[in-house]
Each structure stands twice: as C-alpha cells, then as structure tokens.
Design a protein around this motif. Structure first.
Motif, PDB file in Angstrom:
ATOM      1  N   ASP A   7       0.830  -1.207   0.000  1.00  0.00           N
ATOM      2  CA  ASP A   7       0.000   0.000   0.000  1.00  0.00           C
ATOM      3  C   ASP A   7       0.867   1.260   0.000  1.00  0.00           C
ATOM      4  N   ARG A  13       2.106   1.722  -3.613  1.00  0.00           N
ATOM      5  CA  ARG A  13       1.054   2.322  -4.459  1.00  0.00           C
ATOM      6  C   ARG A  13       0.929   3.825  -4.197  1.00  0.00           C
ATOM      7  N   LYS A  24       1.787   6.861  -6.956  1.00  0.00           N
ATOM      8  CA  LYS A  24       0.794   7.883  -7.295  1.00  0.00           C
ATOM      9  C   LYS A  24       1.369   9.286  -7.082  1.00  0.00           C
TER      10      LYS A  24
END
Length: 102
Positions: free
Chosen positions: A7, A10, A14
C-alpha cells in the motif's frame, strides 16, 4: 530499517506520477531512502520506480526543469518540462563489470 508495504508502494507511485518540482521529488525520494536504508532501497523487489525517481529528480535539477514526474507506462520512465516543453527520458543503470548486478 523497514521494507515498504504494497500500500505504501502504491501511494508513492501515485505521488511520483504527479508533476512536481525536481527538488520536491528529490526530497520525497531522500526521505524514503532514509526510512528504508540503502539495503532495501537498492534490493527490495518492486522499488525500481524509486530509483527512477531519484534519477529523474537529479537530472531534472541538472536540466533546470520546471517540473518532473514518473510515467507509469513502459516507456518513458519519466518526463521533464523544460522551457515549457515536455521531454521524455528513460532511466538506465550502467552495466556492472566484475560484480553481480541485481
């Protein structure tokens, strides 16, 4: 030093895909490198994007880029905005001689 969870990876991908000033990207990558330590930064699977961001930030500073971002596609690895124009680049590592490259 801790490894990055999926997580966190990610979230970082981004953030690094957003246009930002080279020094902002350099600061973000530097913070992550400090949290990871060199062993995880260079050896944890799936962190190639952080090394690409490091190259992008450094090169963006040298090119006096206004903005820089990572690109999630296969090519290019990153883009810079220089004098109002978007330029695409591939981050590469030198071939290793007499030592194992990962």
């Amino acid at each position: 030093m801790k490894r990055l969870a999926s997580d966190e990876i990610r979230r970082l991908k981004k953030l690094l895909a957003e246009w930002q000033m080279p020094n902002g990207m350099e600061k973000l990558v530097g913070q992550e490198n400090n949290n990871l330590g060199s062993t995880h930064f260079f050896n944890q699977s799936g962190l190639d994007f952080l090394r690409d961001a490091w190259i992008a930030a450094e090169f963006g500073t040298l090119r006096r880029a206004e903005k820089v971002r990572l690109v999630s596609d296969n090519w290019p690895d990153f883009e810079l905005v220089v004098a109002g124009c978007v330029e695409a680049f591939e981050a590469v590592w030198p071939a290793c001689h007499r030592r194992q490259c990962s």
